[in-house]
Design a protein around this motif. Structure first.
Motif, PDB file in Angstrom:
ATOM      1  N   GLU A   3       3.857  -4.280  -1.728  1.00 18.69           N
ATOM      2  CA  GLU A   3       2.433  -3.965  -1.842  1.00 18.69           C
ATOM      3  C   GLU A   3       1.801  -4.167  -0.470  1.00 18.69           C
ATOM      4  N   HIS A  94       1.096  -8.679  -9.408  1.00 19.49           N
ATOM      5  CA  HIS A  94       0.299  -8.771  -8.184  1.00 19.49           C
ATOM      6  C   HIS A  94      -0.964  -7.941  -8.371  1.00 19.49           C
ATOM      7  N   HIS A  96      -4.233  -5.480  -6.413  1.00 20.43           N
ATOM      8  CA  HIS A  96      -4.799  -4.697  -5.306  1.00 20.43           C
ATOM      9  C   HIS A  96      -6.320  -4.774  -5.460  1.00 20.43           C
ATOM     10  N   GLU A 106      -5.877   1.218  -7.339  1.00 21.34           N
ATOM     11  CA  GLU A 106      -4.955   2.243  -6.790  1.00 21.34           C
ATOM     12  C   GLU A 106      -5.020   3.516  -7.624  1.00 21.34           C
ATOM     13  N   HIS A 119      -0.981  -5.202 -11.366  1.00 22.38           N
ATOM     14  CA  HIS A 119       0.289  -4.548 -11.665  1.00 22.38           C
ATOM     15  C   HIS A 119       1.295  -5.576 -12.162  1.00 22.38           C
ATOM     16  N   THR A 199       3.521   2.422  -5.449  1.00 24.28           N
ATOM     17  CA  THR A 199       2.376   2.950  -4.680  1.00 24.28           C
ATOM     18  C   THR A 199       2.514   2.621  -3.200  1.00 24.28           C
TER      19      THR A 199
HETATM   20 ZN   LIG Z   1       0.878  -2.772  -6.991  1.00 21.49          ZN
END
Ligand SMILES: [Zn+2]
Ligand SMILES: CCOC(=O)CCc1ccc(S(N)(=O)=O)cc1
Length: 261
Positions: A3, A94, A96, A106, A119, A199
């Motif tokens: 990430e 985790h 974002h 995302e 995620h 991603t």
């Molecule tokens: Zn992620």
């Protein structure tokens, strides 16, 4: 890999989105979801997470996100049902997030960017280990949960956010035990699903995405806690860990299915 903070290297699909794109990266990157284009699939079953709180091991700052790591040496914490076959093991979760509440997720749904996105990364043990699973189209399943900022706090996030002090800088890791991450899920199990990729690099096209429709609500103070992390190590100049999300990629004819009407 993993990430990474937003950078030039974005996981892009094939430029023309051709059928060949399926092999050439057609599945790469997080997607813009247009709910009216998602196809309701009545055959999609509900998904189930059965997580052992004892599988939680540690929480860390890798300079790109904060991650909670779980014991995935056996079928201890698993995801079943939904679009996947069999039981996939929970490896890590985790987040974002953005530098302000109006962006950070995302995935984008009908143009809406959420403040953050959780995620929960699971892998298919039929492939023996996590690394080889990355090479398989049915190797990984990631449950995505949107976070939006509201007046109420998500008390189930408290334990994770209380640890931000101890993982302030890159490379910090601390034990994080007795935690069942299913408490973070919203009430509704409604989801969108599509075949995609990580991603961020290595952008392997091995991911079945299960994106929950209902966001969880966190407070402004809770978002500020996430934004209090640093990208730098303790001996480097301060660099806030924010905007560790990647620009969405066009769907390019990719089919997104919905578990709901
Ligand atoms: Zn992620
Ligand atoms: C080579 C090792 O590769 C990995 O460990 C993949 C890490 C990785 C896991 C999840 C994601 S995300 N943001 O799509 O949930 C990106 C990257």
């Amino acid at each position: 890999c993993q990430e990474a903070v937003q950078s030039a290297a974005v996981c892009r699909g094939a430029s023309d989105g051709s059928a060949a794109g399926a092999e050439l990266g057609f599945r790469k990157g997080a997607q813009r979801i247009r709910s009216e284009e998602a196809q309701h699939d009545p055959a999609l079953p509900p998904w189930f997470a059965s997580y052992d709180p004892g599988a939680a091991k540690s929480i860390l700052n890798n300079g790109r996100t904060c991650r909670v790591v779980f014991d995935d040496t056996f079928d201890r914490s698993v995801l079943r049902g939904g679009p996947i076959q069999g039981a996939y093991r929970l490896r890590q979760l985790h987040f974002h997030w953005g530098s302000s509440d109006d962006h950070g997720s995302e995935h984008v749904v009908d143009g809406v960017k959420y403040a953050a996105e959780l995620h929960m990364v699971h892998w298919n043990p039929k492939h023996g280990n996590f690394a080889p699973a990355l090479k398989q189209r049915d190797g990984v399943a990631i449950v995505g949960v949107f976070l939006k900022v509201g007046k109420t706090l998500k008390r189930e996030m408290k334990r994770i956010l209380e640890e931000m002090e101890s993982i302030k800088t890159k490379g910090k890791e601390t034990p994080f035990l007795h935690f069942d991450p299913s408490i973070l899920f919203p009430k509704s199990r409604d989801y969108w699903t599509y075949e995609g990729s990580f991603t961020t690099p290595p952008c392997e096209e091995c991911v079945t995405w299960i994106l929950l429709r209902e966001p969880i609500v966190v407070s402004p103070d809770q978002m500020a806690k996430l934004r209090s992390l640093s990208m730098n190590t303790e001996n480097e100049p301060f660099h806030p860990l924010v905007d560790n999300w990647r620009p969405q990629q066009p769907l390019k004819g990719r089919v997104v299915r919905a578990s709901f009407k």
